[in-house]
Motif scaffolding. Structure first.
Motif, mmCIF file in Angstrom:
data_model
loop_
_atom_site.group_PDB
_atom_site.id
_atom_site.type_symbol
_atom_site.label_atom_id
_atom_site.label_comp_id
_atom_site.label_asym_id
_atom_site.label_seq_id
_atom_site.Cartn_x
_atom_site.Cartn_y
_atom_site.Cartn_z
ATOM 1 N N UNK A 1 0.883 -1.107 0.141
ATOM 2 C CA UNK A 1 -0.109 0.042 0.139
ATOM 3 C C UNK A 1 1.303 1.360 -0.177
ATOM 4 N N UNK A 2 2.220 1.265 0.797
ATOM 5 C CA UNK A 2 2.642 2.480 0.607
ATOM 6 C C UNK A 2 3.573 2.455 -0.240
ATOM 7 N N UNK A 3 3.832 1.907 -1.282
ATOM 8 C CA UNK A 3 4.163 1.802 -2.160
ATOM 9 C C UNK A 3 3.413 1.803 -3.053
ATOM 10 N N UNK B 1 3.594 5.863 -5.532
ATOM 11 C CA UNK B 1 3.764 5.470 -6.979
ATOM 12 C C UNK B 1 2.806 6.998 -7.781
ATOM 13 N N UNK B 2 1.287 6.615 -6.741
ATOM 14 C CA UNK B 2 0.113 7.331 -7.608
ATOM 15 C C UNK B 2 0.921 9.140 -6.831
ATOM 16 N N UNK C 1 0.879 11.855 -9.824
ATOM 17 C CA UNK C 1 0.372 13.205 -9.467
ATOM 18 C C UNK C 1 1.450 14.605 -9.706
ATOM 19 N N UNK C 2 2.338 14.116 -9.311
ATOM 20 C CA UNK C 2 3.525 15.494 -8.790
ATOM 21 C C UNK C 2 4.255 14.936 -10.617
ATOM 22 N N UNK C 3 3.863 14.628 -10.922
ATOM 23 C CA UNK C 3 4.611 14.554 -12.318
ATOM 24 C C UNK C 3 3.290 15.304 -13.303
#
Length: 125
Positions: free
Chosen positions: A51-53, A57-58, A62-64
């Motif tokens: 879940x942390x991974x 990734x999400x 989103x930042x990208x």
């Protein structure tokens, strides 16, 4: 009885001498390997790490996307600034070229003359 005991002694087969390890007394409770984590805890740990991974990734995705959108906004703002500068330059050129003297000079070059009878005054401008 002594005779019978002797007969028994002769019939006795000797086993080869084997050094035997003395047996230790077993504990009252059989010893179990103590596990550091149970299976359920391991599953929960794996799920938490996954879940942390996924969250990371999400978050990076989103930042990208935000960075890409910001870059597009900056490019559009540059285009708007350039277009507004061009509009300002063109409006200055329009003011310079729409003076009465310049228009009258161009009309004379083309062979036009001023006829007072054909001039109409338009109010409001």
């Amino acid at each position: 009885m002594a005779l019978e005991a002797r007969k028994f002694d002769y019939a006795y087969i000797q086993e080869p001498d084997i050094t035997r390890v003395p047996e230790t007394e077993p504990d009252a409770r059989p010893s179990r390997k103590r596990r550091l984590f149970t299976k359920g805890e391991k599953v929960l740990f794996v799920v938490a790490v996954a879940a942390a991974a996924l969250f990371a990734v999400f978050l990076l995705q989103a930042q990208s996307a935000i960075n890409a959108t910001n870059k597009e906004v900056q490019l559009i703002q540059q285009d708007i600034a350039e277009t507004s500068k061009q509009n300002t330059d063109l409006s200055i050129q329009v003011r310079e070229k729409s003076t009465y003297e310049r228009i009258w000079g161009k009309a004379q070059e083309l062979g036009l003359t001023l006829n007072e009878k054909n001039v109409k005054v338009v109010p409001g401008q």
